[in-house]
Design a protein around this motif. Structure first.
Motif, PDB file in Angstrom:
ATOM      1  N   PHE A 153       0.849  -1.189   0.000  1.00 38.58           N
ATOM      2  CA  PHE A 153       0.000   0.000   0.000  1.00 38.58           C
ATOM      3  C   PHE A 153       0.888   1.244   0.000  1.00 38.58           C
ATOM      4  O   PHE A 153       1.626   1.482   0.959  1.00 38.58           O
ATOM      5  N   VAL A 154       0.815   2.020  -1.091  1.00 37.71           N
ATOM      6  CA  VAL A 154       1.614   3.238  -1.241  1.00 37.71           C
ATOM      7  C   VAL A 154       0.681   4.417  -1.448  1.00 37.71           C
ATOM      8  O   VAL A 154      -0.261   4.346  -2.248  1.00 37.71           O
ATOM      9  N   CYS A 155       0.947   5.493  -0.736  1.00 37.67           N
ATOM     10  CA  CYS A 155       0.118   6.696  -0.838  1.00 37.67           C
ATOM     11  C   CYS A 155       0.968   7.890  -1.237  1.00 37.67           C
ATOM     12  O   CYS A 155       2.081   8.068  -0.749  1.00 37.67           O
ATOM     13  N   PHE A 156       0.437   8.712  -2.135  1.00 33.72           N
ATOM     14  CA  PHE A 156       1.056   9.987  -2.477  1.00 33.72           C
ATOM     15  C   PHE A 156       0.245  11.107  -1.850  1.00 33.72           C
ATOM     16  O   PHE A 156      -0.976  11.174  -2.014  1.00 33.72           O
ATOM     17  N   GLU A 157       0.941  11.978  -1.128  1.00 39.57           N
ATOM     18  CA  GLU A 157       0.308  13.123  -0.481  1.00 39.57           C
ATOM     19  C   GLU A 157       1.055  14.394  -0.881  1.00 39.57           C
ATOM     20  O   GLU A 157       2.150  14.354  -1.446  1.00 39.57           O
ATOM     21  N   GLY A 158       0.452  15.532  -0.553  1.00 41.00           N
ATOM     22  CA  GLY A 158       1.078  16.816  -0.839  1.00 41.00           C
ATOM     23  C   GLY A 158       0.039  17.845  -1.225  1.00 41.00           C
ATOM     24  O   GLY A 158      -1.125  17.524  -1.482  1.00 41.00           O
TER      25      GLY A 158
ATOM     26  N   LEU B 119       4.992   5.452 -11.236  1.00 42.72           N
ATOM     27  CA  LEU B 119       5.223   4.309 -10.362  1.00 42.72           C
ATOM     28  C   LEU B 119       4.398   3.117 -10.820  1.00 42.72           C
ATOM     29  O   LEU B 119       4.894   1.974 -10.829  1.00 42.72           O
ATOM     30  N   ARG B 120       3.167   3.348 -11.194  1.00 44.72           N
ATOM     31  CA  ARG B 120       2.321   2.252 -11.677  1.00 44.72           C
ATOM     32  C   ARG B 120       2.961   1.563 -12.881  1.00 44.72           C
ATOM     33  O   ARG B 120       3.017   0.332 -12.958  1.00 44.72           O
ATOM     34  N   GLU B 121       3.485   2.350 -13.814  1.00 45.69           N
ATOM     35  CA  GLU B 121       4.083   1.776 -15.014  1.00 45.69           C
ATOM     36  C   GLU B 121       5.274   0.885 -14.668  1.00 45.69           C
ATOM     37  O   GLU B 121       5.417  -0.217 -15.217  1.00 45.69           O
ATOM     38  N   VAL B 122       6.121   1.336 -13.744  1.00 46.65           N
ATOM     39  CA  VAL B 122       7.295   0.544 -13.364  1.00 46.65           C
ATOM     40  C   VAL B 122       6.869  -0.758 -12.687  1.00 46.65           C
ATOM     41  O   VAL B 122       7.385  -1.842 -12.998  1.00 46.65           O
ATOM     42  N   LEU B 123       5.946  -0.676 -11.752  1.00 42.33           N
ATOM     43  CA  LEU B 123       5.518  -1.868 -11.025  1.00 42.33           C
ATOM     44  C   LEU B 123       4.823  -2.864 -11.950  1.00 42.33           C
ATOM     45  O   LEU B 123       4.997  -4.086 -11.808  1.00 42.33           O
ATOM     46  N   GLN B 124       4.047  -2.364 -12.903  1.00 42.59           N
ATOM     47  CA  GLN B 124       3.403  -3.260 -13.852  1.00 42.59           C
ATOM     48  C   GLN B 124       4.433  -3.942 -14.748  1.00 42.59           C
ATOM     49  O   GLN B 124       4.287  -5.120 -15.092  1.00 42.59           O
ATOM     50  N   GLN B 125       5.473  -3.207 -15.127  1.00 43.56           N
ATOM     51  CA  GLN B 125       6.545  -3.807 -15.922  1.00 43.56           C
ATOM     52  C   GLN B 125       7.254  -4.912 -15.155  1.00 43.56           C
ATOM     53  O   GLN B 125       7.810  -5.840 -15.745  1.00 43.56           O
TER      54      GLN B 125
ATOM     55  N   ALA C 260       1.401  19.608  -6.598  1.00 44.99           N
ATOM     56  CA  ALA C 260       2.682  18.983  -6.251  1.00 44.99           C
ATOM     57  C   ALA C 260       3.148  17.953  -7.267  1.00 44.99           C
ATOM     58  O   ALA C 260       4.302  17.545  -7.237  1.00 44.99           O
ATOM     59  N   GLY C 261       2.254  17.501  -8.139  1.00 43.54           N
ATOM     60  CA  GLY C 261       2.637  16.520  -9.148  1.00 43.54           C
ATOM     61  C   GLY C 261       2.305  15.090  -8.781  1.00 43.54           C
ATOM     62  O   GLY C 261       2.916  14.151  -9.309  1.00 43.54           O
ATOM     63  N   LYS C 262       1.329  14.884  -7.907  1.00 44.46           N
ATOM     64  CA  LYS C 262       0.983  13.538  -7.465  1.00 44.46           C
ATOM     65  C   LYS C 262       0.504  12.655  -8.613  1.00 44.46           C
ATOM     66  O   LYS C 262       0.893  11.488  -8.712  1.00 44.46           O
ATOM     67  N   THR C 263      -0.347  13.193  -9.462  1.00 44.48           N
ATOM     68  CA  THR C 263      -0.913  12.398 -10.551  1.00 44.48           C
ATOM     69  C   THR C 263       0.179  11.841 -11.456  1.00 44.48           C
ATOM     70  O   THR C 263       0.153  10.661 -11.839  1.00 44.48           O
ATOM     71  N   THR C 264       1.159  12.663 -11.781  1.00 45.21           N
ATOM     72  CA  THR C 264       2.264  12.221 -12.639  1.00 45.21           C
ATOM     73  C   THR C 264       3.073  11.126 -11.972  1.00 45.21           C
ATOM     74  O   THR C 264       3.404  10.103 -12.587  1.00 45.21           O
TER      75      THR C 264
ATOM     76  N   VAL D 268      -1.581  -1.383  -4.095  1.00 47.29           N
ATOM     77  CA  VAL D 268      -2.549  -0.280  -4.147  1.00 47.29           C
ATOM     78  C   VAL D 268      -1.781   1.029  -4.062  1.00 47.29           C
ATOM     79  O   VAL D 268      -1.002   1.243  -3.126  1.00 47.29           O
ATOM     80  N   ILE D 269      -1.981   1.889  -5.053  1.00 41.94           N
ATOM     81  CA  ILE D 269      -1.401   3.229  -5.058  1.00 41.94           C
ATOM     82  C   ILE D 269      -2.554   4.216  -5.004  1.00 41.94           C
ATOM     83  O   ILE D 269      -3.424   4.206  -5.883  1.00 41.94           O
ATOM     84  N   THR D 270      -2.567   5.054  -3.995  1.00 43.60           N
ATOM     85  CA  THR D 270      -3.643   6.027  -3.881  1.00 43.60           C
ATOM     86  C   THR D 270      -3.111   7.457  -3.924  1.00 43.60           C
ATOM     87  O   THR D 270      -2.061   7.758  -3.354  1.00 43.60           O
ATOM     88  N   ASP D 271      -3.839   8.272  -4.641  1.00 40.44           N
ATOM     89  CA  ASP D 271      -3.589   9.715  -4.678  1.00 40.44           C
ATOM     90  C   ASP D 271      -4.416  10.313  -3.542  1.00 40.44           C
ATOM     91  O   ASP D 271      -5.610  10.515  -3.687  1.00 40.44           O
ATOM     92  N   ARG D 272      -3.779  10.528  -2.396  1.00 41.83           N
ATOM     93  CA  ARG D 272      -4.353  11.040  -1.144  1.00 41.83           C
ATOM     94  C   ARG D 272      -4.967   9.913  -0.319  1.00 41.83           C
ATOM     95  O   ARG D 272      -5.456   8.917  -0.829  1.00 41.83           O
TER      96      ARG D 272
END
Length: 219
Positions: free
Chosen positions: A19-24, A37-43, A28-32, A104-108
């Protein structure tokens, strides 16, 4: 945080998934960074679930429309709506995905409410923290990445159609930023604070380093 609350709070590492969360702050650029990160983990062959809060479920998207794009919402009602979103989100999406071994990667997540409503709205950090942690059943990310950006830089990066929270005054966003930094300082094991004014590439590299460290510990 009270002793009872601390005892009830646990890392997502108790579940098979990650479980990884992006905050800020806004801009701040969370969406990017979520996308990269999703692309790397899927690869790497991992099954990844990307979500956002508020949102992520049909009910969550309705709540998102109300609190970000609707008419005025009183501060306490706003805090309760965000808590309701997270309670439903964890029950319907996050915990089931973690139990299935997914990333799971969540934006906030909960820290957004602790900083935006607790600090920005001045409702009290401890009160909002208790509410949020109760709503999610004490489930916290394995890693929370705070993309730190000044209110000035955040304003420059935001689009021409800000939502209700993005439209708040500079003092509001400054309080939110302080709130994030205080949370991170209090639990350095869980947080990774990155200077979001750096290039996208440098931030992404630091994100990967942080995730790798978590994965290596869990191995």
């Amino acid at each position: 945080m009270t002793e009872n609350l601390a005892a009830a709070t646990h890392r997502a590492g108790t579940a098979p998934g990650l479980f990884v969360c992006f905050e800020g702050g806004d801009g701040a650029g969370k969406t990017t960074q979520v996308r990269l990160l999703r692309e790397v983990l899927q690869q790497q062959g991992r099954e990844v679930v990307v979500t956002r809060q508020p949102g992520g479920t049909p009910l969550g998207e309705q709540i998102r429309a109300l609190v970000l794009h609707g008419d005025h919402v009183s501060p306490r009602a706003e805090a309760l709506l965000f808590a309701a979103d997270k309670a439903h989100h964890v029950d319907q999406l996050i915990r089931p995905a973690l139990d299935e071994g997914k990333v799971v990667i969540t934006d906030r997540y909960v820290d957004s409410s602790i900083t935006y409503q607790g600090a920005g709205r001045a409702l009290g950090r401890d009160e909002i923290m208790a509410l949020q942690h109760w709503a999610v059943g004490g489930l916290l990310p394995d890693l929370t990445i705070v993309l730190d950006v000044t209110p000035e830089v955040g304003r420059e990066r935001r689009g021409d159609a800000p939502d209700r929270l993005e439209s708040e005054a500079e003092a509001f966003h400054a309080a939110v930023r302080r709130g994030y930094l205080e949370l991170a300082a209090g639990d350095p094991e869980r947080y990774l604070v990155l200077d979001a004014a750096q290039s996208v590439e440098r931030v992404h590299a630091a994100v990967l380093d942080g995730v790798d460290r978590v994965l290596s510990v869990r191995r």
